[in-house]
Design an enzyme around this catalytic site. Structure first.
Site, mmCIF file in Angstrom:
data_model
loop_
_atom_site.group_PDB
_atom_site.id
_atom_site.type_symbol
_atom_site.label_atom_id
_atom_site.label_comp_id
_atom_site.label_asym_id
_atom_site.label_seq_id
_atom_site.Cartn_x
_atom_site.Cartn_y
_atom_site.Cartn_z
ATOM 1 N N TYR A 1 25.844 22.061 -9.888
ATOM 2 C CA TYR A 1 25.690 21.703 -8.375
ATOM 3 C C TYR A 1 26.661 20.377 -8.019
ATOM 4 O O TYR A 1 27.143 20.338 -6.953
ATOM 5 C CB TYR A 1 24.283 21.149 -8.139
ATOM 6 C CG TYR A 1 23.833 19.854 -8.679
ATOM 7 C CD1 TYR A 1 23.833 18.946 -7.773
ATOM 8 C CD2 TYR A 1 23.359 19.658 -9.873
ATOM 9 C CE1 TYR A 1 23.380 17.594 -8.013
ATOM 10 C CE2 TYR A 1 22.949 18.493 -10.463
ATOM 11 C CZ TYR A 1 22.860 17.685 -9.561
ATOM 12 O OH TYR A 1 22.526 16.312 -10.039
ATOM 13 N N ASP B 1 17.895 7.618 -8.398
ATOM 14 C CA ASP B 1 19.023 8.686 -8.119
ATOM 15 C C ASP B 1 20.493 7.954 -8.097
ATOM 16 O O ASP B 1 20.515 7.074 -8.929
ATOM 17 C CB ASP B 1 18.860 9.541 -7.127
ATOM 18 C CG ASP B 1 19.779 10.770 -7.338
ATOM 19 O OD1 ASP B 1 19.695 11.548 -8.016
ATOM 20 O OD2 ASP B 1 20.729 10.749 -6.223
ATOM 21 N N HIS C 1 12.410 14.838 -11.106
ATOM 22 C CA HIS C 1 13.383 13.705 -10.597
ATOM 23 C C HIS C 1 13.041 12.919 -9.465
ATOM 24 O O HIS C 1 13.602 11.920 -9.130
ATOM 25 C CB HIS C 1 14.459 14.453 -10.208
ATOM 26 C CG HIS C 1 15.683 13.700 -9.765
ATOM 27 N ND1 HIS C 1 16.559 13.052 -11.028
ATOM 28 C CD2 HIS C 1 16.336 13.677 -8.863
ATOM 29 C CE1 HIS C 1 17.522 12.375 -10.489
ATOM 30 N NE2 HIS C 1 17.748 12.750 -9.101
ATOM 31 N N TYR D 1 28.992 12.212 -4.234
ATOM 32 C CA TYR D 1 29.574 13.100 -4.938
ATOM 33 C C TYR D 1 31.192 13.132 -5.141
ATOM 34 O O TYR D 1 31.589 13.502 -6.086
ATOM 35 C CB TYR D 1 29.209 14.604 -4.426
ATOM 36 C CG TYR D 1 27.545 14.674 -4.548
ATOM 37 C CD1 TYR D 1 27.222 14.939 -5.665
ATOM 38 C CD2 TYR D 1 26.939 14.615 -3.443
ATOM 39 C CE1 TYR D 1 25.794 14.849 -5.977
ATOM 40 C CE2 TYR D 1 25.414 14.843 -3.634
ATOM 41 C CZ TYR D 1 24.763 14.717 -4.862
ATOM 42 O OH TYR D 1 23.565 14.894 -5.109
#
Length: 310
Positions: free
Chosen positions: A146, A102, A288, A229
């Site tokens: 998201y 990730d 994922h 993020y």
């Protein structure tokens, strides 16, 4: 699991938690993603240790059992990369294999660009090598995407704050295990995309969830929402290519392949511009969380890579 040892190492003024197993002369450093933690590598750590390697999995600053940064909202990718360098220095490890998942793939890529002489090889799962300044995906996806929601200061905090940490992790695991990009409807929050009656993925146990919940009870989500993020992704280097041997493991059901242009980018091997010595392997039915879903298959791929390049 009982064989895995835990300790804290002082790094850049913070105590980072690391999980460790194995006593081999060659080291493998595991870099987790979100909502993961060191625990997401439990299967791989044991496998590489049995094969004669030293497996090390830290919790990033502000994650799990590691100290938080003084101001979580100021944390950057550069901090995470420098923490890894300092951690290796503290452990007297000069060179490592990096295995990353990730957003951890970006941490590993940045580390390999900045410190190429310290990297024996890089394995990434779920995310390929990309330009150091990639095009923001939120520019091409609806408002309910998201990442767009979690980039907005305060929104995820309010959304997550309605639930305990275990429920937040549960919902994200369910969402991210699907093959579609999580996109909420207008006036719907991300957490509301999962019904409370929806079962966990078959490969993810209640015990796993308890472990994740306990770790995020300790750290909360402040730093986790900042990196990846909201953080600055600037990198202080002009290098763009990782020359070390590299392996990309992609689950064919990973929702990341639905990001605009991403599947073509990977399958056409444009990724090799940024990692010339890259090999890509696909895991049928892999999500994922492919390393937790199909640990034996992923372990085999990682071990073959390590043996080939040791």
């Amino acid at each position: 699991m009982d064989q895995i040892q835990h300790k804290h190492i002082e790094v850049n003024g913070l105590k980072l938690h690391i999980a460790e197993i194995g006593g081999g002369s060659k080291a493998v450093l595991f870099c987790h993603g979100f909502p993961e933690i060191w625990y997401s590598w439990r299967h791989q750590m044991i496998a590489v240790a049995k094969a004669g390697y030293r497996a090390i999995a830290p919790d990033y600053r502000g994650y799990g059992l590691s100290d938080p940064p003084t101001v979580p909202g100021d944390a950057t990718y550069a901090d995470f990369v420098d923490d890894l360098r300092s951690l290796l220095d503290a452990l007297a490890i000069s060179k490592v294999f990096l295995v990353a998942k990730d957003f951890g793939a970006r941490v590993a890529q940045y580390f390999a660009l900045l410190y190429p002489n310290r990297v024996a090889g890089v394995v990434t799962l779920g995310i390929p090598f990309v330009p150091p300044k990639p095009t923001p995906m939120q520019d091409f996806l609806p408002e309910g995407f998201y990442i767009s929601r979690w980039m907005e200061p305060g929104r995820a905090e309010a959304d997550f704050g309605r639930f305990d940490c275990k429920t937040v992790v549960r919902n994200i695991y369910i969402l991210f295990s699907r093959s579609e990009i999580p996109i909420a409807k207008e006036n719907q929050e991300i957490m509301d995309m999962v019904d409370s009656s929806t079962p966990l993925p078959s490969w993810f146990t209640e015990e796993d969830l308890e472990n994740y919940g306990a770790l995020y009870d300790k750290s909360g989500f402040q730093t986790a929402l900042q990196v990846p993020y909201r953080a600055n992704r600037e990198l202080n280097t002009s290098e763009v290519k990782v020359d070390a041997p590299a392996l990309l493991i992609m689950g064919e059901k990973d929702y990341f392949l639905k990001f605009p242009g991403m599947e073509d980018y990977i399958r056409s091997e444009q990724t090799k511009f940024f990692a010339p010595n890259l090999k890509t392997v696909y895991v049928p039915e892999g999500s994922h969380f492919v390393q937790e879903q199909f640990p034996d298959q992923v372990n085999g791929l990682i071990l073959n890579f390590l043996k080939t390049h040791s």
